[in-house]
Design a protein around this motif. Structure first.
Motif, PDB file in Angstrom:
ATOM      1  N   GLN A  43     -22.779  -4.169  14.193  1.00 57.33           N
ATOM      2  CA  GLN A  43     -21.880  -4.913  15.070  1.00 57.33           C
ATOM      3  C   GLN A  43     -21.840  -6.390  14.673  1.00 57.33           C
ATOM      4  O   GLN A  43     -20.779  -6.985  14.605  1.00 57.33           O
ATOM      5  CB  GLN A  43     -22.317  -4.788  16.528  1.00 57.33           C
ATOM      6  N   LYS A  44     -22.989  -6.978  14.381  1.00 54.63           N
ATOM      7  CA  LYS A  44     -23.042  -8.385  14.000  1.00 54.63           C
ATOM      8  C   LYS A  44     -22.285  -8.633  12.696  1.00 54.63           C
ATOM      9  O   LYS A  44     -21.523  -9.583  12.579  1.00 54.63           O
ATOM     10  CB  LYS A  44     -24.477  -8.868  13.867  1.00 54.63           C
ATOM     11  N   LYS A  45     -22.475  -7.754  11.719  1.00 55.25           N
ATOM     12  CA  LYS A  45     -21.755  -7.889  10.448  1.00 55.25           C
ATOM     13  C   LYS A  45     -20.252  -7.841  10.697  1.00 55.25           C
ATOM     14  O   LYS A  45     -19.488  -8.615  10.120  1.00 55.25           O
ATOM     15  CB  LYS A  45     -22.152  -6.786   9.474  1.00 55.25           C
ATOM     16  N   PHE A  46     -19.828  -6.910  11.550  1.00 54.07           N
ATOM     17  CA  PHE A  46     -18.409  -6.774  11.872  1.00 54.07           C
ATOM     18  C   PHE A  46     -17.883  -8.022  12.564  1.00 54.07           C
ATOM     19  O   PHE A  46     -16.832  -8.549  12.198  1.00 54.07           O
ATOM     20  CB  PHE A  46     -18.189  -5.546  12.767  1.00 54.07           C
ATOM     21  N   GLU A  47     -18.601  -8.503  13.573  1.00 55.62           N
ATOM     22  CA  GLU A  47     -18.133  -9.659  14.326  1.00 55.62           C
ATOM     23  C   GLU A  47     -18.108 -10.931  13.477  1.00 55.62           C
ATOM     24  O   GLU A  47     -17.283 -11.811  13.712  1.00 55.62           O
ATOM     25  CB  GLU A  47     -18.973  -9.851  15.581  1.00 55.62           C
ATOM     26  N   ASP A  48     -18.983 -11.028  12.480  1.00 54.75           N
ATOM     27  CA  ASP A  48     -18.969 -12.184  11.587  1.00 54.75           C
ATOM     28  C   ASP A  48     -17.727 -12.203  10.698  1.00 54.75           C
ATOM     29  O   ASP A  48     -17.178 -13.270  10.415  1.00 54.75           O
ATOM     30  CB  ASP A  48     -20.228 -12.203  10.709  1.00 54.75           C
ATOM     31  N   HIS A  49     -17.266 -11.021  10.245  1.00 56.26           N
ATOM     32  CA  HIS A  49     -16.117 -10.930   9.329  1.00 56.26           C
ATOM     33  C   HIS A  49     -15.342  -9.634   9.565  1.00 56.26           C
ATOM     34  O   HIS A  49     -15.314  -8.765   8.689  1.00 56.26           O
ATOM     35  CB  HIS A  49     -16.590 -10.984   7.872  1.00 56.26           C
ATOM     36  N   PRO A  50     -14.691  -9.477  10.721  1.00 52.15           N
ATOM     37  CA  PRO A  50     -14.013  -8.202  11.016  1.00 52.15           C
ATOM     38  C   PRO A  50     -12.930  -7.841  10.011  1.00 52.15           C
ATOM     39  O   PRO A  50     -12.723  -6.662   9.726  1.00 52.15           O
ATOM     40  CB  PRO A  50     -13.433  -8.422  12.417  1.00 52.15           C
ATOM     41  N   GLU A  51     -12.277  -8.832   9.449  1.00 53.90           N
ATOM     42  CA  GLU A  51     -11.199  -8.555   8.496  1.00 53.90           C
ATOM     43  C   GLU A  51     -11.704  -7.821   7.259  1.00 53.90           C
ATOM     44  O   GLU A  51     -10.937  -7.153   6.565  1.00 53.90           O
ATOM     45  CB  GLU A  51     -10.471  -9.850   8.113  1.00 53.90           C
ATOM     46  N   ASN A  52     -12.997  -7.915   6.973  1.00 53.41           N
ATOM     47  CA  ASN A  52     -13.563  -7.207   5.823  1.00 53.41           C
ATOM     48  C   ASN A  52     -13.726  -5.713   6.085  1.00 53.41           C
ATOM     49  O   ASN A  52     -13.915  -4.944   5.146  1.00 53.41           O
ATOM     50  CB  ASN A  52     -14.942  -7.769   5.451  1.00 53.41           C
ATOM     51  N   TYR A  53     -13.680  -5.310   7.337  1.00 53.05           N
ATOM     52  CA  TYR A  53     -13.985  -3.923   7.687  1.00 53.05           C
ATOM     53  C   TYR A  53     -12.823  -3.148   8.293  1.00 53.05           C
ATOM     54  O   TYR A  53     -12.795  -1.927   8.167  1.00 53.05           O
ATOM     55  CB  TYR A  53     -15.171  -3.890   8.670  1.00 53.05           C
ATOM     56  N   ILE A  54     -11.874  -3.797   8.941  1.00 49.90           N
ATOM     57  CA  ILE A  54     -10.837  -3.037   9.653  1.00 49.90           C
ATOM     58  C   ILE A  54      -9.941  -2.249   8.717  1.00 49.90           C
ATOM     59  O   ILE A  54      -9.483  -1.185   9.070  1.00 49.90           O
ATOM     60  CB  ILE A  54     -10.005  -3.913  10.606  1.00 49.90           C
ATOM     61  N   ALA A  55      -9.716  -2.714   7.516  1.00 48.97           N
ATOM     62  CA  ALA A  55      -8.866  -1.989   6.582  1.00 48.97           C
ATOM     63  C   ALA A  55      -9.523  -0.690   6.131  1.00 48.97           C
ATOM     64  O   ALA A  55      -8.832   0.245   5.743  1.00 48.97           O
ATOM     65  CB  ALA A  55      -8.557  -2.857   5.368  1.00 48.97           C
ATOM     66  N   THR A  56     -10.845  -0.589   6.221  1.00 44.40           N
ATOM     67  CA  THR A  56     -11.536   0.602   5.736  1.00 44.40           C
ATOM     68  C   THR A  56     -11.719   1.664   6.806  1.00 44.40           C
ATOM     69  O   THR A  56     -12.056   2.786   6.489  1.00 44.40           O
ATOM     70  CB  THR A  56     -12.922   0.234   5.169  1.00 44.40           C
ATOM     71  N   VAL A  57     -11.466   1.351   8.054  1.00 48.81           N
ATOM     72  CA  VAL A  57     -11.712   2.298   9.149  1.00 48.81           C
ATOM     73  C   VAL A  57     -10.842   3.533   9.009  1.00 48.81           C
ATOM     74  O   VAL A  57     -11.303   4.653   9.153  1.00 48.81           O
ATOM     75  CB  VAL A  57     -11.491   1.641  10.527  1.00 48.81           C
ATOM     76  N   SER A  58      -9.575   3.378   8.697  1.00 50.36           N
ATOM     77  CA  SER A  58      -8.669   4.516   8.648  1.00 50.36           C
ATOM     78  C   SER A  58      -8.816   5.328   7.370  1.00 50.36           C
ATOM     79  O   SER A  58      -8.209   6.372   7.233  1.00 50.36           O
ATOM     80  CB  SER A  58      -7.219   4.043   8.793  1.00 50.36           C
ATOM     81  N   GLY A  59      -9.646   4.886   6.458  1.00 52.18           N
ATOM     82  CA  GLY A  59      -9.803   5.582   5.194  1.00 52.18           C
ATOM     83  C   GLY A  59     -10.714   6.789   5.259  1.00 52.18           C
ATOM     84  O   GLY A  59     -11.013   7.379   4.244  1.00 52.18           O
TER      85      GLY A  59
END
Length: 70
Positions: A43-59
């Motif tokens: 969660q902390k990694k996501f909240e620090d840089h969410p844009e790095n992770y949201i594109a990979t969720v639907s993959g």
């Protein structure tokens, strides 16, 4: 009449682990979407840089075997 399917699992956007929504260690909202996490560290990694992770969720996600994020 067709019943609406209720989602009970999500993919942690950081480590790609399958997370049971009722037992998720953490969650965060970003741009109106709630994301679920296997641990506070993800969660902390996501909240620090969410844009790095949201594109990979639907993959698609990997299974929880071999999980090494936390």
């Amino acid at each position: 009449m067709k019943q609406k399917e209720v989602k009970t699992v999500a993919i942690d956007p950081v480590c790609k682990m399958t997370v049971d929504l009722e037992q998720a260690a953490a969650q965060a909202e970003y741009e109106g979407t709630i994301y679920y996490f296997c641990c506070d560290e993800c969660q902390k990694k996501f909240e620090d840089h969410p844009e790095n992770y949201i594109a990979t969720v639907s993959g698609g996600g990997e299974s929880s075997s071999g999980h090494k994020c936390c």
